[in-house]
Motif scaffolding. Structure first.
Motif, PDB file in Angstrom:
ATOM      1  N   ASP A 188      44.037  45.898  44.476  1.00  0.00           N
ATOM      2  CA  ASP A 188      44.282  46.883  43.417  1.00  0.00           C
ATOM      3  C   ASP A 188      45.107  48.058  43.925  1.00  0.00           C
ATOM      4  OD1 ASP A 188      42.775  45.302  41.773  1.00  0.00           O
ATOM      5  OD2 ASP A 188      40.919  46.387  42.152  1.00  0.00           O
ATOM      6  N   GLU A 189      46.161  47.779  44.695  1.00  0.00           N
ATOM      7  CA  GLU A 189      46.969  48.858  45.248  1.00  0.00           C
ATOM      8  C   GLU A 189      47.896  49.482  44.206  1.00  0.00           C
ATOM      9  OE1 GLU A 189      49.006  47.123  48.498  1.00  0.00           O
ATOM     10  OE2 GLU A 189      47.222  46.916  49.759  1.00  0.00           O
ATOM     11  N   ASP A 190      48.211  48.722  43.149  1.00  0.00           N
ATOM     12  CA  ASP A 190      49.172  49.203  42.152  1.00  0.00           C
ATOM     13  C   ASP A 190      48.517  49.899  40.965  1.00  0.00           C
ATOM     14  OD1 ASP A 190      51.218  48.093  43.672  1.00  0.00           O
ATOM     15  OD2 ASP A 190      51.049  46.159  42.674  1.00  0.00           O
ATOM     16  N   LYS A 337      49.251  42.207  33.209  1.00  0.00           N
ATOM     17  CA  LYS A 337      49.872  43.388  33.818  1.00  0.00           C
ATOM     18  C   LYS A 337      48.990  44.625  33.624  1.00  0.00           C
ATOM     19  CE  LYS A 337      54.737  42.207  34.108  1.00  0.00           C
ATOM     20  NZ  LYS A 337      54.925  42.660  35.498  1.00  0.00           N
ATOM     21  N   ARG A 340      46.210  44.423  36.127  1.00  0.00           N
ATOM     22  CA  ARG A 340      46.648  44.758  37.491  1.00  0.00           C
ATOM     23  C   ARG A 340      46.835  46.261  37.670  1.00  0.00           C
ATOM     24  NH1 ARG A 340      52.217  42.764  40.531  1.00  0.00           N
ATOM     25  NH2 ARG A 340      51.627  43.485  42.611  1.00  0.00           N
ATOM     26  N   LEU A 341      47.327  46.945  36.637  1.00  0.00           N
ATOM     27  CA  LEU A 341      47.607  48.379  36.739  1.00  0.00           C
ATOM     28  C   LEU A 341      46.408  49.248  36.387  1.00  0.00           C
ATOM     29  CD1 LEU A 341      51.165  48.439  35.117  1.00  0.00           C
ATOM     30  CD2 LEU A 341      50.609  48.521  37.543  1.00  0.00           C
TER      31      LEU A 341
END
Length: 402
Positions: A188-190, A337, A340-341
């Motif tokens: 979860d870096e993004d 997406k 992920r964000l």
């Protein structure tokens, strides 16, 4: 979460011939497994297991000289085809149960179409599986493929390392190029932390593909000059193919028509497949551009409507336009997406009257028709654009009581 990646391979003629051979073997294993599964159920009323299907193919390979050519293909390809078929049957039974529940309240039922079908050469996607522990980069521009002696050229991986733990690697053919696709775990870096706005509503339409509550309109790519030119060319080629089939027709002993596929027909069909590929790539690229543009607003919550696509397709005037838009694919891309964000994606209730509610006073215009693209609220007198008003209502969906 899992993310996928797809890179183009550049095999030589010998390697490409083996690719087609492996894809054909995978298709053969699928068809043989399905035939064995259906025959066993028809004769004995039993469901075949993966072990039984595997044993059947092993007997063909080792005991029947006509199928000795199966030994030239890596065993992982045939085994994965069996697992894919078994998984497709499990999904089919699950889909059949859901369709049967719906059929209690309707006369039509499509649960008979939930089961997997046979694969026909030229009609299905050319693809085959790769072993996870055998695929690796030999140098900066070549990758080792199971069953191929020399590494296959892949300049798309220049300067990029394959993930340590890849999942479900497949090699596919899209009528022009070969691709290696695989999935891998990401962290979860993004995740977005500096949100610019609290919520954003998205309305989907036919005239405009996407309308957002901040006033942006994304046009329908299928109305662009390039797509229209390609569809016009495709229509011309399809008519040529149809005429050539009628010219090369003969009749069997029973008087039935027998169509012969000549080299000219094969060439025209390849041209048609290339045009289909081009249209699909344009649509897919536009969807990703649209989703990325929406996510750049950095909204904490995004709400999108839940459309009844099957019901909308009953309208013969809009059915073709709705099919071409591929609305579910847009929602799929937006969903993963957002996940992920770290953005909260809300699917509005299917019966939420987003177009009929006045975004200013909340009045519900019950007699609003599909042809009414603009309307004026009888209570507050506010003049609305139908799609923009729906997008604003979707933005306020979580706070509205309707």
């Amino acid at each position: 979460m899992l993310l996928g990646n797809k890179v183009r391979l550049q095999p030589n003629k010998e390697q490409e011939s083996l690719f087609f051979q492996f894809a054909g073997t995978s298709r053969f294993a699928w068809n043989q497994s399905k035939n064995f599964y259906d025959t066993l159920f028809k004769d004995k009323g039993e469901y075949a297991t993966i072990q039984q299907i595997t044993k059947h193919l092993q007997d063909l390979k080792h005991n029947n000289p006509d199928y000795a050519w199966l030994n030239n293909t890596p065993e992982s390809i045939t085994k994965q085809a069996i697992r894919d078929l078994y998984k497709a049957y499990q999904k089919g039974y699950s889909g059949r149960k859901k369709a049967q529940k719906k059929s209690k309240h309707s006369k039509k039922s499509n649960y008979d179409y939930c089961m997997p079908n046979f694969k026909k050469k030229g009609k299905c996607k050319e693809s085959f599986y790769q072993r996870i522990d055998r695929i690796h980069k030999t140098d900066d521009t070549h990758v080792k493929i199971t069953g191929i002696v020399k590494p296959v050229k892949c300049t798309a991986l220049r300067g990029i390392d394959l993930p340590e733990h890849i999942q479900n690697p497949r090699i596919t053919f899209d009528c022009k190029y070969w691709y290696l696709s695989y999935s891998f775990e990401v962290t979860d870096e993004d995740v977005v932390t500096d949100f610019s706005r609290e919520s954003l509503g998205i309305d989907l339409g036919v005239k405009d593909f996407v309308i957002t509550s901040d006033g942006r309109h994304y046009p329908n790519i299928n109305k662009s000059p390039e797509i229209r030119r390609l569809r016009k060319r495709l229509k011309h080629i399809q008519r040529q193919i149809s005429r050539k089939y009628e010219i090369n027709v003969s009749y069997d002993n029973k008087g039935n028509k027998v169509y012969h596929k000549t080299n000219n027909i094969k060439a025209l069909e390849q041209q048609a497949r290339i045009i289909y590929r081009r249209i699909h790539n344009i649509q897919q690229n536009y969807m990703y551009e649209t989703v990325n543009s929406i996510l750049k607003t950095k909204a904490r919550n995004i709400t999108v409507e839940d459309l009844n696509i099957r019901g909308m397709l009953q309208n013969p005037k809009l059915a073709k336009a709705i099919q071409e838009e591929r609305l579910y694919e847009f929602r799929r891309i937006l969903t993963y997406k957002c996940e992920r964000l770290g953005i909260n994606l809300t699917i509005a209730d299917r019966f939420f009257p987003s177009s009929k509610l006045c975004s200013c006073c909340g009045h519900k215009k019950i007699d609003l028709k599909l042809t009414d693209r603009k309307w004026t609220c009888p209570d507050c007198g506010k003049h609305h654009n139908r799609d923009e008003n729906a997008a604003v209502n979707l933005e306020n969906y979580l706070s509205l009581t309707w």
